[in-house]
Design a protein around this motif. Structure first.
Motif, short mmCIF file in Angstrom:
data_model
loop_
_atom_site.label_atom_id
_atom_site.label_comp_id
_atom_site.label_asym_id
_atom_site.label_seq_id
_atom_site.Cartn_x
_atom_site.Cartn_y
_atom_site.Cartn_z
N THR A 40 0.83 -1.21 0.00
CA THR A 40 0.00 0.00 0.00
C THR A 40 0.87 1.26 0.00
OG1 THR A 40 -0.21 -0.18 2.42
CG2 THR A 40 -2.00 -1.08 1.08
N THR A 41 2.03 1.17 0.65
CA THR A 41 2.97 2.30 0.59
C THR A 41 3.42 2.54 -0.84
OG1 THR A 41 3.76 1.92 2.84
CG2 THR A 41 5.24 3.13 1.36
N SER A 42 3.60 1.45 -1.58
CA SER A 42 3.99 1.58 -2.98
C SER A 42 2.97 2.41 -3.75
CB SER A 42 4.11 0.19 -3.61
OG SER A 42 4.32 0.25 -4.99
N ILE A 43 1.69 2.25 -3.42
CA ILE A 43 0.63 2.98 -4.11
C ILE A 43 0.50 4.40 -3.58
CG2 ILE A 43 -1.85 3.08 -4.53
CD1 ILE A 43 -1.89 0.04 -4.43
N VAL A 44 0.36 4.50 -2.28
CA VAL A 44 0.02 5.80 -1.67
C VAL A 44 1.19 6.76 -1.69
CG1 VAL A 44 -0.72 6.89 0.47
CG2 VAL A 44 -1.77 4.75 -0.25
N ARG A 45 2.38 6.27 -1.39
CA ARG A 45 3.56 7.14 -1.32
C ARG A 45 4.40 7.08 -2.59
NH1 ARG A 45 5.39 6.04 5.00
NH2 ARG A 45 3.33 6.49 5.90
N ARG A 46 3.94 6.30 -3.55
CA ARG A 46 4.57 6.25 -4.87
C ARG A 46 6.06 5.89 -4.80
NH1 ARG A 46 1.12 10.03 -8.59
NH2 ARG A 46 -0.79 10.11 -7.36
N ALA A 47 6.36 4.91 -3.96
CA ALA A 47 7.75 4.47 -3.83
C ALA A 47 8.23 3.88 -5.15
CB ALA A 47 7.85 3.42 -2.72
N PRO A 48 9.49 4.14 -5.55
CA PRO A 48 10.01 3.56 -6.80
C PRO A 48 9.85 2.05 -6.81
CG PRO A 48 11.52 5.20 -5.92
CD PRO A 48 10.47 4.99 -4.87
N VAL A 49 9.56 1.51 -7.99
CA VAL A 49 9.17 0.10 -8.05
C VAL A 49 10.29 -0.82 -7.59
CG1 VAL A 49 9.81 -0.17 -10.49
CG2 VAL A 49 8.06 -1.65 -9.48
N PHE A 50 11.53 -0.57 -7.98
CA PHE A 50 12.61 -1.47 -7.55
C PHE A 50 12.87 -1.35 -6.05
CE2 PHE A 50 13.64 -1.57 -12.13
CZ PHE A 50 13.72 -2.94 -12.29
N GLU A 51 12.58 -0.20 -5.45
CA GLU A 51 12.68 -0.07 -4.00
C GLU A 51 11.65 -0.95 -3.31
OE1 GLU A 51 11.42 3.34 -0.85
OE2 GLU A 51 12.81 3.98 -2.44
N THR A 52 10.42 -0.95 -3.83
CA THR A 52 9.38 -1.79 -3.26
C THR A 52 9.72 -3.26 -3.41
OG1 THR A 52 7.66 -0.15 -3.68
CG2 THR A 52 6.94 -2.43 -3.38
N LEU A 53 10.21 -3.65 -4.58
CA LEU A 53 10.56 -5.04 -4.81
C LEU A 53 11.69 -5.48 -3.89
CD1 LEU A 53 10.39 -5.25 -8.72
CD2 LEU A 53 8.58 -5.66 -7.04
N ALA A 54 12.65 -4.60 -3.65
CA ALA A 54 13.75 -4.94 -2.74
C ALA A 54 13.23 -5.13 -1.32
CB ALA A 54 14.81 -3.84 -2.78
N ARG A 55 12.31 -4.26 -0.89
CA ARG A 55 11.76 -4.39 0.47
C ARG A 55 10.88 -5.63 0.59
NH1 ARG A 55 9.11 1.15 2.19
NH2 ARG A 55 9.15 0.14 4.24
N MET A 56 10.15 -5.96 -0.45
CA MET A 56 9.39 -7.21 -0.43
C MET A 56 10.32 -8.42 -0.37
SD MET A 56 6.07 -7.00 -0.33
CE MET A 56 5.55 -8.59 -1.00
N SER A 57 11.46 -8.33 -1.04
CA SER A 57 12.45 -9.41 -1.01
C SER A 57 13.03 -9.55 0.39
CB SER A 57 13.56 -9.16 -2.03
OG SER A 57 13.03 -9.05 -3.34
N ASP A 58 13.33 -8.43 1.03
CA ASP A 58 13.84 -8.48 2.40
C ASP A 58 12.82 -9.15 3.33
OD1 ASP A 58 16.14 -7.19 1.61
OD2 ASP A 58 15.45 -5.19 2.22
#
Length: 839
Positions: A528-546
């Motif tokens: 939801t942070t990816s949507i609401v705060r518009r986090a860069p996609v590779f940043e979100t993918l890295a955090r999901m990987s963590d």
């Protein structure tokens, strides 16, 4: 080892324990040949049946003996926790299919010698449990026989020829021998039932199902599949029946008819129970039992299968997963139904394999029931309470879905009138109400109505929305951007707190249920942070990987709390730290050579890790795990040594495996040792394929093969100019420089490294970075828009526009109105770049 296996048989199965006394060599074979450690394919069963064929005095004895020998192996794998319920049922089904197919071939050969060979052919179709590849230990096998066109031999018609074949097969499999019989064969599900021909022509079957079949007979064909003889002939019949089976609209009248049939079955069951002495529960026919789950799944398949072919699936657990994947049942409904079905089918197995009896009746409380509980995984302290809880959960869902759908069909209705909901909202939370009103003026959001109805009775939640401007804006933004998250919030409004509350990190091992809950909360917040705060996609993918790494590490700690010698290695998206919502985790389990003597213990630990991460529970699963990329795929051991991996890649691995392992990364266990091992593995890759450049032709052909096979269904990834063009190109160039080892590289980092090494010109590098980001953003948007992975753009212009707006959040400068056009430009240049390197 043999003595331990014998002890397990004595505890779990009286009839197989007696078999072990008569045939001690069966247990010896399991340990000497290592068959206890792996599942069997059809080819394995065929080889072993051939090996046994010389020792049996008759075909009936051969098939009966072979079934019991293989039941012993399958049961021991089951009770040792070496196979899941789905794997056990699939093996039992595969075993039956091989026996049926082999027996049919034997019978046909004899008839050919006597009468000659018809120009047409015969197919055996499996129905019921065998058709769905979910056979029990003591199931009947439901079969149907179909032959091709009519014709004549010298002394017999094709019809009579194939009737003889069908009758002889049923008799052969059902014949009693000193080893019992192979299978009870039930032919009553054929056209016209007991009054019908034992074998019917293809034209006759088509006419019956089109003109005369009753509704339940069409529903029954959901599980049908060809298993022996001319499989293509059977597929032709099923292709004809399929449009008749599945509804083409969301008309619920068919479900009403089937529900009435189910109610009559329950009435019959209750009448029978009044004639029985007080006893246990029939776990198949009880309210909320196995039959209710299977019936509910098939109702939903028939209702939605006309519009969504994806849900047309014979197996119950797989069908549940696909129904949830398409949003046709909620995540909670899916996990509760799947958990209940897994429990009930596991219990059913424990009841049946003790004496090889087809029973579903749980004993009354006492010593016999206690013995059944002891045979269950985990040995639940209160089996009846656990059972009652599952039955109650299923009954609630069954009533809610079937009865609610019936009501909706009779009188289509919204929740409460919107004006009433808004008036109530303005009284309780005027600031939030005003924001909702403005949002609805921009876009019609029906899911908002369900959410408002749900929060209307939750004053504390409304208070949080009213007092926190950031939370208010985030909730409205989610509803506008993502139908998937809108549905999640409408079903469970308290999830909105994940937008503002960060889950505490897990610093110590917890139980599996807590780990699932934590992962669900944490991933909800990240996405939801990816949507609401518009986090860069590779940043979100890295955090999901963590987050996935942390889950794997915790599962490891639960499975092996005091020993970390086994290395867990991630490949694919998780290996590259590009894990996303609904991604599978490609995992390998490797042990050092000095632990080779403990491979059985480490295999149990690996299976426990997989179970914690991927099993169906009431709290859902964490993520799916795929282990097929290990050496020799499914045929190879789940856990293998470092030397076994190095030897395989030195001599037998193919080029595509070399590039797959270029994405490898250590995620659990001894990370330092694992990273050193991966460095050696990459050196091997480089020597075999990178130094010589000989991988280019192999990789090009593999890429184009994927395009031919998957491009139409999944154009964004596998189609011409899709993401696979970028991936194969970068991996090929990395393979050329594999002598330089990196612990981990995501796609932008791979491009950077290749540019610095001189393998990519600056213009190509800039384009590939942008194109990779575009494809990942598009894939991420599709997952968050629909809740699952999709391979193509939506067909609806409205949905496409909504997706484009979502993707533009992670692609600065992108024009939402031109997403499809931008995709075509990216695809064209991607393919041009790919071909330039791979010509």
């Amino acid at each position: 080892m043999s003595s331990r296996l014998r002890s397990l048989l004595q505890q779990h199965s009286r009839f197989l324990s007696l078999d072990a006394d008569r045939h001690p060599e069966w247990l010896d074979d399991l340990t000497v040949r290592g068959d206890i450690n792996r599942g069997f394919t059809a080819a394995d069963f065929e080889r072993r049946l051939y090996e046994m064929s010389g020792a049996a005095s008759s075909p009936a004895l051969l098939y009966a003996s072979f079934r019991r020998q293989q039941l012993m192996r399958i049961l021991l794998r089951d009770v040792l926790g070496l196979a899941t319920l789905a794997e056990t049922a699939e093996e039992l089904s595969e075993l039956a299919c091989v026996v049926v197919n082999t027996a049919l071939s034997r019978i046909l050969d004899g008839l050919y010698q006597r009468y000659g060979k018809p120009s047409s052919s015969i197919c055996v179709l499996a129905l019921g449990k065998l058709g769905g590849a979910e056979l029990n230990y003591s199931s009947d096998i439901d079969l149907m026989f179909v032959y091709g066109e009519n014709g004549e031999l010298d002394t017999i018609s094709y019809k009579e020829f194939y009737k003889k074949a069908a009758a002889q097969l049923a008799e052969l499999l059902s014949t009693h021998t000193p080893e019992g019989f192979a299978y009870r064969v039930d032919l009553r599900l054929r056209p016209e039932g007991k009054n019908g021909e034992v074998c019917i022509s293809l034209d006759g079957a088509r006419h019956y199902y089109e003109k005369r079949a009753r509704d339940w007979e069409l529903q029954m064909m959901i599980k049908a599949r060809p298993v022996a003889g001319d499989l293509a002939l059977g597929e032709r019949l099923l292709e004809f029946i399929e449009p008749l089976t599945y509804a083409t609209t969301l008309d619920f009248s068919a479900i009403e008819t089937m529900s009435e049939t189910r109610a009559r079955l329950n009435e019959t069951l209750n009448a029978k129970r009044t004639l029985q002495k007080a006893g246990g529960v029939d776990i198949k026919l009880a309210r909320g039992g196995i039959r209710d789950i299977e019936f509910l799944v098939q109702c939903l398949q028939r209702l939605h299968g006309g519009r969504s072919p994806w849900v047309r699936q014979g197996g119950t657990l797989r069908s549940l997963a696909r129904l949830q994947d398409k949003g046709l049942i909620s995540e909670v409904e899916y996990s509760r139904l799947a958990s209940a079905y897994t429990f009930l089918r596991t219990l059913e197995h424990r009841l049946q394999y003790f004496d090889d009896r087809q029973t579903h009746l749980l004993p009354a409380p006492g010593r016999e029931l206690d013995a059944v509980a002891q045979r269950m995984p985990g040995q639940p302290q209160d089996l009846l309470r656990t059972l009652d809880n599952h039955l109650a959960q299923v009954t609630l869902i069954y009533d809610r879905i079937v009865h609610a759908q019936q009501t909706a069909h009779a009188t289509p209705a919204a929740p409460a009138p919107l004006s009433t909901l808004m008036a109530s909202l303005f009284r309780q939370a005027p600031l939030f109400a005003e924001l909702v009103k403005r949002s609805r003026e921009k876009r019609e959001l029906r899911s908002f109505e369900y959410f408002l109805e749900a929060v209307d009775g939750l004053p504390e939640l409304l208070g949080s929305l009213e007092s926190d401007a950031t939370l208010r804006a985030a909730v409205v933004d989610l509803f506008e951007a993502s139908p998937f998250f809108a549905e999640q919030l409408a079903r469970d409004p308290k999830l909105i707190l994940e937008l503002v509350e960060t889950p505490e990190p897990l610093d110590a091992p917890v139980d599996a249920a807590s780990l699932r809950t934590y992962f669900k909360r944490a991933s909800m917040r990240l996405l939801t942070t990816s949507i609401v705060r518009r986090a860069p996609v590779f940043e979100t993918l890295a955090r999901m990987s963590d987050l996935a790494d942390a889950a794997i590490a915790m599962a490891y700690a639960l499975a092996s709390p005091n020993d970390n010698r086994m290395m867990v290695i991630a490949l694919g998206r998780l290996g590259m730290r590009e894990f996303d919502h609904s991604s599978d985790a490609d995992l390998l389990f490797v042990i050092p050579d000095d632990a080779a003597g403990d491979v059985e213990r480490w295999t149990r630990a690996a299976e426990r890790i997989i179970e914690i991460l991927a099993s169906y529970t009431s709290a859902g699963s964490i993520f799916s795990v795929d282990t097929r990329l290990r050496p020799n795929g499914r045929e190879g051991g789940l856990v293998q040594t470092v030397s076994a991996y190095l030897e395989y890649f030195e001599h037998r691995a193919e080029a595509w495996e070399g590039i797959a392992y270029m994405k490898a990364r250590a995620v659990a266990g001894d990370l330092d040792v694992a990273t050193a091992f991966l460095g050696k593995l990459q050196e091997t890759d480089w020597r075999r394929w990178g130094q010589s450049g000989r991988s280019r032709g192999d990789l090009r052909e593999m890429r184009l093969k994927l395009e031919r096979e998957q491009g139409r269904a999944n154009p964004l990834k596998a189609g011409e100019g899709g993401y696979y063009d970028i991936d194969f190109l970068l991996l090929y160039l990395r393979l050329k420089s594999a002598g330089v080892f990196f612990k981990v590289l995501n796609t932008p980092e791979r491009v950077d490294v290749l540019e610095k090494m001189g393998h990519l010109e600056r213009d190509d590098a800039e384009f590939l970075r942008d194109a990779a980001a575009f494809y990942r953003a598009l894939d991420h948007g599709l997952r968050l828009f629909s809740g699952h992975a999709e391979g193509k753009l939506p067909g609806s212009e409205t949905k496409l526009a909504s997706l484009a707006e979502l993707v533009s959040r992670w692609m600065p400068g992108a024009e939402p109105s031109a997403l499809a056009e931008q995709l075509e430009v990216v695809k064209a240049r991607t393919r041009e770049t790919f071909l330039r390197f791979f010509r």
